[in-house]
Scaffold this motif. Structure first.
Motif, PDB file in Angstrom:
ATOM      1  N   VAL A 200      38.804  38.011  51.400  1.00  0.00           N
ATOM      2  CA  VAL A 200      38.758  37.672  49.972  1.00  0.00           C
ATOM      3  C   VAL A 200      37.742  38.559  49.258  1.00  0.00           C
ATOM      4  CG1 VAL A 200      38.190  35.862  48.301  1.00  0.00           C
ATOM      5  CG2 VAL A 200      39.517  35.305  50.355  1.00  0.00           C
ATOM      6  N   ALA A 201      36.623  38.851  49.937  1.00  0.00           N
ATOM      7  CA  ALA A 201      35.560  39.658  49.318  1.00  0.00           C
ATOM      8  C   ALA A 201      36.062  41.039  48.902  1.00  0.00           C
ATOM      9  CB  ALA A 201      34.387  39.793  50.285  1.00  0.00           C
ATOM     10  N   ASP A 202      37.000  41.603  49.659  1.00  0.00           N
ATOM     11  CA  ASP A 202      37.548  42.924  49.317  1.00  0.00           C
ATOM     12  C   ASP A 202      38.230  42.892  47.956  1.00  0.00           C
ATOM     13  OD1 ASP A 202      36.761  44.053  51.771  1.00  0.00           O
ATOM     14  OD2 ASP A 202      38.581  43.320  52.759  1.00  0.00           O
ATOM     15  N   TYR A 203      39.031  41.868  47.718  1.00  0.00           N
ATOM     16  CA  TYR A 203      39.796  41.767  46.465  1.00  0.00           C
ATOM     17  C   TYR A 203      38.909  41.309  45.314  1.00  0.00           C
ATOM     18  CZ  TYR A 203      43.581  42.470  49.679  1.00  0.00           C
ATOM     19  OH  TYR A 203      44.388  43.014  50.643  1.00  0.00           O
ATOM     20  N   ALA A 204      37.952  40.455  45.619  1.00  0.00           N
ATOM     21  CA  ALA A 204      36.996  40.043  44.589  1.00  0.00           C
ATOM     22  C   ALA A 204      36.248  41.259  44.056  1.00  0.00           C
ATOM     23  CB  ALA A 204      36.021  39.013  45.164  1.00  0.00           C
ATOM     24  N   ALA A 205      35.861  42.159  44.944  1.00  0.00           N
ATOM     25  CA  ALA A 205      35.141  43.362  44.525  1.00  0.00           C
ATOM     26  C   ALA A 205      36.006  44.229  43.616  1.00  0.00           C
ATOM     27  CB  ALA A 205      34.697  44.149  45.759  1.00  0.00           C
ATOM     28  N   MET A 206      37.297  44.369  43.965  1.00  0.00           N
ATOM     29  CA  MET A 206      38.194  45.178  43.135  1.00  0.00           C
ATOM     30  C   MET A 206      38.432  44.545  41.778  1.00  0.00           C
ATOM     31  SD  MET A 206      41.046  46.765  45.754  1.00  0.00           S
ATOM     32  CE  MET A 206      41.217  45.388  46.881  1.00  0.00           C
ATOM     33  N   LEU A 207      38.286  43.222  41.690  1.00  0.00           N
ATOM     34  CA  LEU A 207      38.457  42.506  40.424  1.00  0.00           C
ATOM     35  C   LEU A 207      37.127  42.276  39.713  1.00  0.00           C
ATOM     36  CD1 LEU A 207      41.041  39.880  41.705  1.00  0.00           C
ATOM     37  CD2 LEU A 207      41.507  41.670  40.029  1.00  0.00           C
ATOM     38  N   HIS A 208      36.049  42.827  40.289  1.00  0.00           N
ATOM     39  CA  HIS A 208      34.696  42.698  39.715  1.00  0.00           C
ATOM     40  C   HIS A 208      34.281  41.231  39.599  1.00  0.00           C
ATOM     41  CE1 HIS A 208      35.076  46.967  38.893  1.00  0.00           C
ATOM     42  NE2 HIS A 208      36.180  46.730  38.209  1.00  0.00           N
ATOM     43  N   LEU A 209      34.565  40.472  40.660  1.00  0.00           N
ATOM     44  CA  LEU A 209      34.207  39.057  40.718  1.00  0.00           C
ATOM     45  C   LEU A 209      33.478  38.779  42.020  1.00  0.00           C
ATOM     46  CD1 LEU A 209      37.624  37.449  39.659  1.00  0.00           C
ATOM     47  CD2 LEU A 209      35.586  37.625  38.211  1.00  0.00           C
ATOM     48  N   ALA A 210      32.706  37.675  42.026  1.00  0.00           N
ATOM     49  CA  ALA A 210      32.152  37.187  43.279  1.00  0.00           C
ATOM     50  C   ALA A 210      33.265  36.475  44.050  1.00  0.00           C
ATOM     51  CB  ALA A 210      31.004  36.215  43.009  1.00  0.00           C
ATOM     52  N   PRO A 211      33.275  36.531  45.378  1.00  0.00           N
ATOM     53  CA  PRO A 211      34.311  35.836  46.150  1.00  0.00           C
ATOM     54  C   PRO A 211      34.423  34.356  45.792  1.00  0.00           C
ATOM     55  CG  PRO A 211      33.058  37.282  47.573  1.00  0.00           C
ATOM     56  CD  PRO A 211      32.353  37.301  46.247  1.00  0.00           C
ATOM     57  N   ASN A 227      42.435  33.313  50.161  1.00  0.00           N
ATOM     58  CA  ASN A 227      42.482  33.637  51.587  1.00  0.00           C
ATOM     59  C   ASN A 227      43.853  33.308  52.173  1.00  0.00           C
ATOM     60  OD1 ASN A 227      41.312  34.408  54.154  1.00  0.00           O
ATOM     61  ND2 ASN A 227      41.326  32.235  54.666  1.00  0.00           N
ATOM     62  N   GLU A 228      44.418  32.161  51.791  1.00  0.00           N
ATOM     63  CA  GLU A 228      45.742  31.785  52.286  1.00  0.00           C
ATOM     64  C   GLU A 228      46.821  32.697  51.717  1.00  0.00           C
ATOM     65  OE1 GLU A 228      46.668  29.456  54.674  1.00  0.00           O
ATOM     66  OE2 GLU A 228      44.506  29.682  54.972  1.00  0.00           O
TER      67      GLU A 228
END
Length: 285
Positions: A200-211, A227-228
């Protein structure tokens, strides 16, 4: 419709319209259409499997199936259904609006709902648009390509509006445009990167959000956790590879970014309640 199929083909661009019923479902199921984008106009009484989910039509229904998605017509009726299939060269260039392009909302939505139920006036309009596509294919005029593309885009635009009403404007899921755009962006990123990015952290980073913020957004919208969603996309691709390729389980695990095939095997079994090998054996049968 007199002929089972009518075809437009020019350079690398191809589109065809196929009519089928209980006697001719082999036209759809034989596998030749796997790499085409598909729009099906199906009457009541049909049963289809799209990406391993089964749907029974209670009324006329549109289905939208992207290239390489699994499609099987399990039960067909006496009344004809129609399928428009086309390649990306015919309709899927960058200038097309994202929401109605070949990888837009109908073909790639986070809810994995590939269908639109048709009622009353909307059914009449869609029926007419399919008839107009058929007529242009029969005409084979120099302007037919652009006319067919216009009718196809009208089908997709009208179906997108109806899909939103049926799936995003109910008590369980009510979304503003900003929520829809956010989810489409998240889904697009997962579709691009799921083979190498599983966290999830990978996609949160690309969206400029915290996980944590990303997870909370999903929770507020009454959705499964991100995650699901990521795991579901990986498992869906695993199912397609098990069906369409002869890759070993180990090779599929590596292709999906897992260095430990045993971990992939456990994940697949947990999500599908059957092992990859058993799934392949069952789907082949």
């Amino acid at each position: 419709m007199n002929d089972a199929a009518a075809v437009f083909e020019s350079n690398h661009k191809k589109l065809s319209l196929i009519s089928f019923n209980s006697g001719t479902i082999n036209l759809i199921n034989e596998g030749a259409l796997q790499y085409y984008i598909k729009v099906l106009f199906v009457p009541a009484g049909y049963t289809l499997t799209v990406d391993f989910n089964r749907y029974e039509t209670q009324q006329a229904t549109l289905f939208f199936v992207n290239s390489n998605q699994y499609l099987q017509v399990d039960v067909a009726g006496e009344e004809d259904a129609f399928l428009i299939n086309y390649n990306r060269d015919f309709y899927c260039i960058q200038i097309h609006d994202e929401e109605v392009a070949c990888d837009g909302l109908l073909f790639n939505n986070i809810f994995e709902i590939p269908k639109v139920d048709l009622f009353a006036a909307e059914l009449d309009v869609i029926s007419m648009l399919f008839k107009q596509v058929r007529d242009e294919l029969s005409l084979q005029d120099s302007s037919s390509e652009e006319m067919i593309r216009i009718y196809l885009k009208q089908i997709i635009i009208r179906a997108t509006r109806t899909w939103k009403k049926q799936n995003l404007e109910n008590e369980k899921v009510h979304m503003q445009g900003v929520d829809q755009d956010f989810l489409r962006n998240f889904g697009r990123l997962v579709d691009i990167h799921y083979r190498e990015k599983h966290a999830v952290a990978d996609y949160a980073a690309m969206l400029h959000l915290a996980p944590k913020t990303l997870t909370q957004k999903f929770h507020k919208l009454n959705l499964e956790s991100p995650n699901e969603f990521i795991k579901n996309r990986i498992i869906l691709e695993a199912k397609r590879l098990l069906l369409y390729t002869g890759l070993s389980i180990k090779e599929i695990a590596f292709k999906l970014g897992y260095d430990d095939p045993a971990y992939f095997n456990r994940l697949f079994t947990q999500k599908c309640l059957t092992s990859p090998a058993s799934f392949r054996r069952k789907i082949s049968e």
